[in-house]
Structures are given as C-alpha cells and as structure tokens.
Design a protein around this motif. Structure first.
Motif, PDB file in Angstrom:
ATOM      1  N   HIS A 128       0.847  -1.212   0.037  1.00 51.77           N
ATOM      2  CA  HIS A 128       0.042   0.034  -0.006  1.00 51.77           C
ATOM      3  C   HIS A 128       0.815   1.181   0.010  1.00 51.77           C
ATOM      4  O   HIS A 128       0.528   2.258  -0.638  1.00 51.77           O
ATOM      5  CB  HIS A 128      -1.005   0.059   1.152  1.00 51.77           C
ATOM      6  N   ALA A 129       1.833   1.202   0.633  1.00 47.01           N
ATOM      7  CA  ALA A 129       2.572   2.442   0.955  1.00 47.01           C
ATOM      8  C   ALA A 129       3.291   2.866  -0.560  1.00 47.01           C
ATOM      9  O   ALA A 129       3.227   3.866  -0.937  1.00 47.01           O
ATOM     10  CB  ALA A 129       3.766   2.247   2.011  1.00 47.01           C
ATOM     11  N   GLU A 130       3.783   1.759  -1.406  1.00 51.55           N
ATOM     12  CA  GLU A 130       4.194   2.097  -2.727  1.00 51.55           C
ATOM     13  C   GLU A 130       3.240   2.636  -3.608  1.00 51.55           C
ATOM     14  O   GLU A 130       3.368   3.480  -4.160  1.00 51.55           O
ATOM     15  CB  GLU A 130       4.721   0.480  -3.104  1.00 51.55           C
ATOM     16  N   LEU A 131       1.896   1.923  -3.360  1.00 53.36           N
ATOM     17  CA  LEU A 131       1.078   2.532  -4.293  1.00 53.36           C
ATOM     18  C   LEU A 131       0.597   4.246  -3.782  1.00 53.36           C
ATOM     19  O   LEU A 131       0.491   4.852  -4.764  1.00 53.36           O
ATOM     20  CB  LEU A 131      -0.464   1.871  -3.958  1.00 53.36           C
ATOM     21  N   TYR A 132       0.556   4.494  -2.651  1.00 54.53           N
ATOM     22  CA  TYR A 132       0.234   5.989  -2.118  1.00 54.53           C
ATOM     23  C   TYR A 132       1.695   6.453  -2.592  1.00 54.53           C
ATOM     24  O   TYR A 132       1.138   7.922  -3.163  1.00 54.53           O
ATOM     25  CB  TYR A 132       0.223   5.968  -0.548  1.00 54.53           C
ATOM     26  N   GLU A 133       2.792   6.353  -2.627  1.00 54.76           N
ATOM     27  CA  GLU A 133       3.680   7.130  -3.076  1.00 54.76           C
ATOM     28  C   GLU A 133       3.683   7.190  -4.655  1.00 54.76           C
ATOM     29  O   GLU A 133       3.997   8.280  -5.116  1.00 54.76           O
ATOM     30  CB  GLU A 133       5.171   6.257  -2.828  1.00 54.76           C
ATOM     31  N   THR A 134       3.326   6.126  -5.289  1.00 55.24           N
ATOM     32  CA  THR A 134       2.987   6.461  -6.972  1.00 55.24           C
ATOM     33  C   THR A 134       1.887   7.462  -6.986  1.00 55.24           C
ATOM     34  O   THR A 134       2.264   8.351  -7.945  1.00 55.24           O
ATOM     35  CB  THR A 134       2.616   5.140  -7.416  1.00 55.24           C
ATOM     36  N   VAL A 135       0.962   7.395  -6.248  1.00 54.07           N
ATOM     37  CA  VAL A 135      -0.167   8.469  -6.525  1.00 54.07           C
ATOM     38  C   VAL A 135       0.357   9.832  -6.006  1.00 54.07           C
ATOM     39  O   VAL A 135       0.199  10.774  -6.849  1.00 54.07           O
ATOM     40  CB  VAL A 135      -1.356   7.932  -5.658  1.00 54.07           C
ATOM     41  N   HIS A 136       1.294   9.770  -5.115  1.00 53.13           N
ATOM     42  CA  HIS A 136       1.797  11.309  -4.566  1.00 53.13           C
ATOM     43  C   HIS A 136       2.758  11.954  -5.688  1.00 53.13           C
ATOM     44  O   HIS A 136       2.639  13.056  -6.067  1.00 53.13           O
ATOM     45  CB  HIS A 136       2.246  11.120  -3.392  1.00 53.13           C
ATOM     46  N   ALA A 137       3.472  11.011  -6.051  1.00 52.51           N
ATOM     47  CA  ALA A 137       4.322  11.428  -7.159  1.00 52.51           C
ATOM     48  C   ALA A 137       3.608  11.989  -8.356  1.00 52.51           C
ATOM     49  O   ALA A 137       3.992  12.878  -8.937  1.00 52.51           O
ATOM     50  CB  ALA A 137       5.165  10.302  -7.498  1.00 52.51           C
ATOM     51  N   ARG A 138       2.550  11.064  -9.041  1.00 50.06           N
ATOM     52  CA  ARG A 138       1.652  11.615 -10.191  1.00 50.06           C
ATOM     53  C   ARG A 138       1.032  12.926  -9.648  1.00 50.06           C
ATOM     54  O   ARG A 138       0.867  13.699 -10.886  1.00 50.06           O
ATOM     55  CB  ARG A 138       1.008  10.503 -10.591  1.00 50.06           C
TER      56      ARG A 138
END
Length: 56
Positions: free
Chosen positions: A19-29
């Motif tokens: 989940h943390a990786e997914l949230y980091e991806t969303v944040h970066a985008r």
C-alpha cells in the motif's frame, strides 16, 4: 487527474505491504501534475463551456 489516482482502485486487491508504494506512486503523479503548469486548472475541474448558437 484520474490517471494519477488510478492506483487507489487497486488497494482492495493489493497486499497491505504494498500500500505504501501505491500511495507514493499516487503522490508522485499528483505532484507532477501540479508542477506541470503552475496556476492551470486541470481539465477535469474546468467547467464546460456553454454551447454557442451558430446563428443564422
């Protein structure tokens, strides 16, 4: 913006450890979208232009 948020839809089927990786991806985008054109309103948030009458 929808593309930036797309990974959130995967949370229900993604292991908790990822989940943390997914949230980091969303944040970066989202950050990239905001930095792309400072002051510009994303298309999804712009009101549609009223249709203009072509006239006679």
């Amino acid at each position: 913006m929808d593309a930036a948020l797309a990974p959130v839809a995967e949370l229900a089927t993604t292991p908790l450890e990822e989940h943390a990786e997914l949230y980091e991806t969303v944040h970066a985008r989202l950050s990239a979208a905001l930095e792309a054109e400072p002051g510009a309103v994303p298309a999804a948030l712009r009101p549609e232009a009223p249709e203009q009458d072509a006239g006679p």
